[in-house]
Design an enzyme around this catalytic site. Structure first.
Site, PDB file in Angstrom:
ATOM      1  N   SER A 165     -63.135 -33.784 -27.699  1.00 28.67           N
ATOM      2  CA  SER A 165     -63.747 -33.976 -26.380  1.00 28.67           C
ATOM      3  C   SER A 165     -65.249 -33.720 -26.453  1.00 28.67           C
ATOM      4  O   SER A 165     -65.713 -32.826 -27.165  1.00 28.67           O
ATOM      5  CB  SER A 165     -63.116 -32.996 -25.389  1.00 28.67           C
ATOM      6  OG  SER A 165     -63.906 -32.902 -24.223  1.00 28.67           O
ATOM      7  N   TYR A 169     -68.246 -39.435 -22.038  1.00 25.47           N
ATOM      8  CA  TYR A 169     -68.300 -39.935 -20.661  1.00 25.47           C
ATOM      9  C   TYR A 169     -69.568 -40.781 -20.523  1.00 25.47           C
ATOM     10  O   TYR A 169     -70.409 -40.793 -21.426  1.00 25.47           O
ATOM     11  CB  TYR A 169     -68.386 -38.762 -19.677  1.00 25.47           C
ATOM     12  CG  TYR A 169     -67.185 -37.839 -19.678  1.00 25.47           C
ATOM     13  CD1 TYR A 169     -66.079 -38.112 -18.881  1.00 25.47           C
ATOM     14  CD2 TYR A 169     -67.170 -36.691 -20.462  1.00 25.47           C
ATOM     15  CE1 TYR A 169     -64.983 -37.258 -18.870  1.00 25.47           C
ATOM     16  CE2 TYR A 169     -66.079 -35.831 -20.461  1.00 25.47           C
ATOM     17  CZ  TYR A 169     -64.992 -36.118 -19.665  1.00 25.47           C
ATOM     18  OH  TYR A 169     -63.909 -35.276 -19.660  1.00 25.47           O
ATOM     19  N   THR A 196     -64.081 -41.894 -21.344  1.00 27.53           N
ATOM     20  CA  THR A 196     -63.220 -41.512 -20.216  1.00 27.53           C
ATOM     21  C   THR A 196     -63.903 -41.890 -18.910  1.00 27.53           C
ATOM     22  O   THR A 196     -65.057 -41.529 -18.688  1.00 27.53           O
ATOM     23  CB  THR A 196     -62.932 -39.994 -20.267  1.00 27.53           C
ATOM     24  OG1 THR A 196     -62.240 -39.712 -21.473  1.00 27.53           O
ATOM     25  CG2 THR A 196     -62.088 -39.546 -19.082  1.00 27.53           C
ATOM     26  N   HIS A 248     -55.488 -38.679 -16.354  1.00 28.43           N
ATOM     27  CA  HIS A 248     -56.023 -37.376 -16.747  1.00 28.43           C
ATOM     28  C   HIS A 248     -54.956 -36.279 -16.585  1.00 28.43           C
ATOM     29  O   HIS A 248     -55.245 -35.154 -16.202  1.00 28.43           O
ATOM     30  CB  HIS A 248     -57.257 -37.036 -15.905  1.00 28.43           C
ATOM     31  CG  HIS A 248     -58.373 -36.358 -16.636  1.00 28.43           C
ATOM     32  ND1 HIS A 248     -59.466 -37.026 -17.130  1.00 28.43           N
ATOM     33  CD2 HIS A 248     -58.572 -35.054 -16.967  1.00 28.43           C
ATOM     34  CE1 HIS A 248     -60.295 -36.166 -17.702  1.00 28.43           C
ATOM     35  NE2 HIS A 248     -59.763 -34.954 -17.624  1.00 28.43           N
ATOM     36  N   LYS A 290     -60.527 -44.843 -21.616  1.00 26.66           N
ATOM     37  CA  LYS A 290     -59.453 -43.935 -21.184  1.00 26.66           C
ATOM     38  C   LYS A 290     -59.563 -43.684 -19.687  1.00 26.66           C
ATOM     39  O   LYS A 290     -60.639 -43.345 -19.184  1.00 26.66           O
ATOM     40  CB  LYS A 290     -59.562 -42.605 -21.936  1.00 26.66           C
ATOM     41  CG  LYS A 290     -58.592 -41.521 -21.473  1.00 26.66           C
ATOM     42  CD  LYS A 290     -58.677 -40.316 -22.393  1.00 26.66           C
ATOM     43  CE  LYS A 290     -57.668 -39.245 -22.026  1.00 26.66           C
ATOM     44  NZ  LYS A 290     -58.124 -38.355 -20.955  1.00 26.66           N
TER      45      LYS A 290
HETATM   46  C1  LIG Z   1     -56.966 -28.338 -19.981  1.00 23.26           C
HETATM   47  C2  LIG Z   1     -57.241 -29.803 -20.076  1.00 23.26           C
HETATM   48  C3  LIG Z   1     -58.528 -30.239 -20.396  1.00 23.26           C
HETATM   49  C4  LIG Z   1     -58.790 -31.620 -20.499  1.00 23.26           C
HETATM   50  N1  LIG Z   1     -60.045 -32.041 -20.893  1.00 23.26           N
HETATM   51  C5  LIG Z   1     -60.282 -33.379 -21.047  1.00 23.26           C
HETATM   52  C6  LIG Z   1     -61.536 -33.846 -21.556  1.00 23.26           C
HETATM   53  O1  LIG Z   1     -62.422 -33.070 -21.893  1.00 23.26           O
HETATM   54  N2  LIG Z   1     -61.700 -35.189 -21.653  1.00 23.26           N
HETATM   55  C7  LIG Z   1     -60.730 -36.099 -21.304  1.00 23.26           C
HETATM   56  O2  LIG Z   1     -60.924 -37.312 -21.415  1.00 23.26           O
HETATM   57  N3  LIG Z   1     -59.518 -35.665 -20.865  1.00 23.26           N
HETATM   58  C8  LIG Z   1     -59.283 -34.340 -20.742  1.00 23.26           C
HETATM   59  N4  LIG Z   1     -58.041 -33.920 -20.324  1.00 23.26           N
HETATM   60  C9  LIG Z   1     -56.990 -34.918 -20.058  1.00 23.26           C
HETATM   61  C10 LIG Z   1     -56.210 -35.196 -21.330  1.00 23.26           C
HETATM   62  O3  LIG Z   1     -57.001 -35.876 -22.271  1.00 23.26           O
HETATM   63  C11 LIG Z   1     -54.984 -36.059 -21.058  1.00 23.26           C
HETATM   64  O4  LIG Z   1     -55.382 -37.212 -20.361  1.00 23.26           O
HETATM   65  C12 LIG Z   1     -53.880 -35.366 -20.268  1.00 23.26           C
HETATM   66  O5  LIG Z   1     -53.752 -34.017 -20.652  1.00 23.26           O
HETATM   67  C13 LIG Z   1     -52.567 -36.114 -20.524  1.00 23.26           C
HETATM   68  O6  LIG Z   1     -51.511 -35.581 -19.798  1.00 23.26           O
HETATM   69  P1  LIG Z   1     -50.460 -34.525 -20.405  1.00 23.26           P
HETATM   70  O7  LIG Z   1     -51.181 -33.218 -20.378  1.00 23.26           O
HETATM   71  O8  LIG Z   1     -49.322 -34.619 -19.476  1.00 23.26           O
HETATM   72  O9  LIG Z   1     -50.131 -34.970 -21.821  1.00 23.26           O
HETATM   73  C14 LIG Z   1     -57.761 -32.552 -20.239  1.00 23.26           C
HETATM   74  C15 LIG Z   1     -56.467 -32.093 -19.926  1.00 23.26           C
HETATM   75  C16 LIG Z   1     -56.202 -30.746 -19.854  1.00 23.26           C
HETATM   76  C17 LIG Z   1     -54.798 -30.300 -19.550  1.00 23.26           C
END
Ligand SMILES: Cc1cc2nc3c(=O)[nH]c(=O)nc-3n(C[C@H](O)[C@H](O)[C@H](O)COP(=O)(O)O)c2cc1C
Length: 382
Positions: free
Chosen positions: A114, A137, A163, A276, A252
């Protein structure tokens, strides 16, 4: 005393790792990991939607040798599940991103770093020779954006992911209610909750300060988090970034066939269907519900990734049967990380992989190409 590996091996599925993570993390940190936005409909529905699909197993087929290998964003993976980008991963375990990158490589799959990581993209890239991708981003400062893209290229990331679902932060009420903020600011209530998890607090106090590591030495000045993002982001920004990157590029946060088609028209080579994890806009469809629409929109040659709600090998099987190229997971590996560091992530990935392999055998599929829509039916009587 049981070793960490023994302890992880006692977790028989992702839900077990989730319970273990909940036990280890202070409530505000666990809520940050787990909670969705608003009424948390989307985060619940992402998982629940899989129950609407059933698998029609095919019998008497030779599945003595199951081949899970696939290719995503130009990289060979041993199996079709990889790690979604997660910011500030060190809040769940001091080994954070580096543990996740190593675990992904050991499991023969791809790690997505990330842009908001707590360890720099260069450190992460140096830690793994495995498949990897860098997620960013649309940043408000074009000079900083170019700098980030150049650094990702120089660090050796073969693929880039943009994203597009996070112009502002989601309204995660449970996170606010439990007193969570970055940087950590203690309230009376949260101080008590942190005090209940002394092992986590000790790691936090002994570890390096949490920071957006990619922006510490950036030549351009950087504010914090959402302040960095371009509020007027557009398809032109995305197209410009694709042209700057000149390589495998995923968008994404795509949540419609129309946007998927547009992504391909501007040069994306992959789309990641994602809300997300239900952490941004609530009341969205689940990514699994959009696979057919997106696949029809982009045709057979574009990588279509399903991200959100994957907790079981059957979920992966269903996603591939709907037309996905691969799946990616966020919380499942974070549960593992919080529960047991790198060994916990490796356990999460091993569980998903062995479930997928077993399910393929039971469904009569010996390779990814055997998995298609004929395997599926909607729940209910004909
Ligand atoms: C704690 C946390 C932090 C996240 N940080 C980012 C991020 O920095 N960039 C991003 O594109 N998605 C981020 N996401 C979303 C994840 O990439 C992903 O889309 C999501 O967790 C998928 O769903 P799942 O947790 O049910 O597998 C984050 C998700 C969580 C749970």
């Amino acid at each position: 005393m049981a070793s960490n590996n023994d302890d992880m091996n006692r977790c028989l599925n992702i839900a077990d790792l989730n319970r273990r993570a909940k036990r280890r993390l202070p409530v505000p940190i666990y809520n940050f990991l787990e909670c969705g936005a608003d009424d948390q409909y989307s985060s619940r529905h992402n998982c629940a939607a899989f129950d609407q699909l059933q698998i029609k197993a095919r019998s008497l087929r030779d599945t003595s040798c199951v081949d899970l290998r696939t290719a995503v964003l130009g990289q060979e993976l041993d199996w079709p599940v990889f790690l979604s980008p997660v910011g500030m991963t060190r809040m769940f375990h001091p080994d954070g991103e580096l543990a996740a990158a190593r675990a992904a490589a050991n499991a023969g799959t791809l790690y997505t770093a990330s842009t908001f990581s707590s360890v720099s993209m260069e450190q992460i890239a140096a830690e793994t020779s495995g498949p990897k991708m860098f997620q960013t981003y649309v940043l408000a400062d074009p000079v900083l954006s170019q700098e980030i893209i150049d650094r990702a290229k120089a660090a050796g990331y073969p693929a880039m992911c943009l994203t597009v679902d996070s112009i502002v932060g989601g309204n995660r009420e449970e996170v606010i209610r439990s007193g969570m903020s970055i940087p950590l600011k203690l309230t009376l209530k949260s101080a008590f909750q942190f005090a209940c998890k002394p092992a986590w607090v000790s790691n936090y106090l002994r570890g390096d300060k949490w920071q957006l590591a990619n922006f510490v030495n950036a030549k351009s000045p950087a504010g914090a988090h959402y302040g960095l993002l371009e509020p007027r982001q557009s398809w032109e920004h995305a197209q410009h970034m694709i042209e700057q990157w000149q390589g495998p590029f995923a968008i994404k946060g795509i949540m419609s066939g129309e946007d998927a088609k547009r992504a391909v028209e501007i040069g994306a080579t992959a789309v990641i269907i994602s809300n997300h994890g239900g952490r941004q806009l609530d009341a969205t469809p689940a990514p699994i519900e959009l696979v057919r629409e997106v696949r029809e929109a982009v045709g057979p040659d574009i990588d279509v990734i399903v991200d959100g709600g994957i907790r079981r090998g059957t979920h992966v099987l269903k996603a591939l049967a709907m037309g996905a190229t691969a799946c990616s997971v966020g919380r499942p590996y974070l549960y593992g990380l919080a529960a047991g560091g790198q060994a916990g992530i490796e356990r999460a990935l091993a569980l998903l992989r062995s479930e997928l392999e077993r399910n393929m055998v039971l469904a009569g599929c010996s390779g990814i190409t055997d998995i298609n829509a004929n395997l599926l039916r909607r729940a209910g009587f004909n």
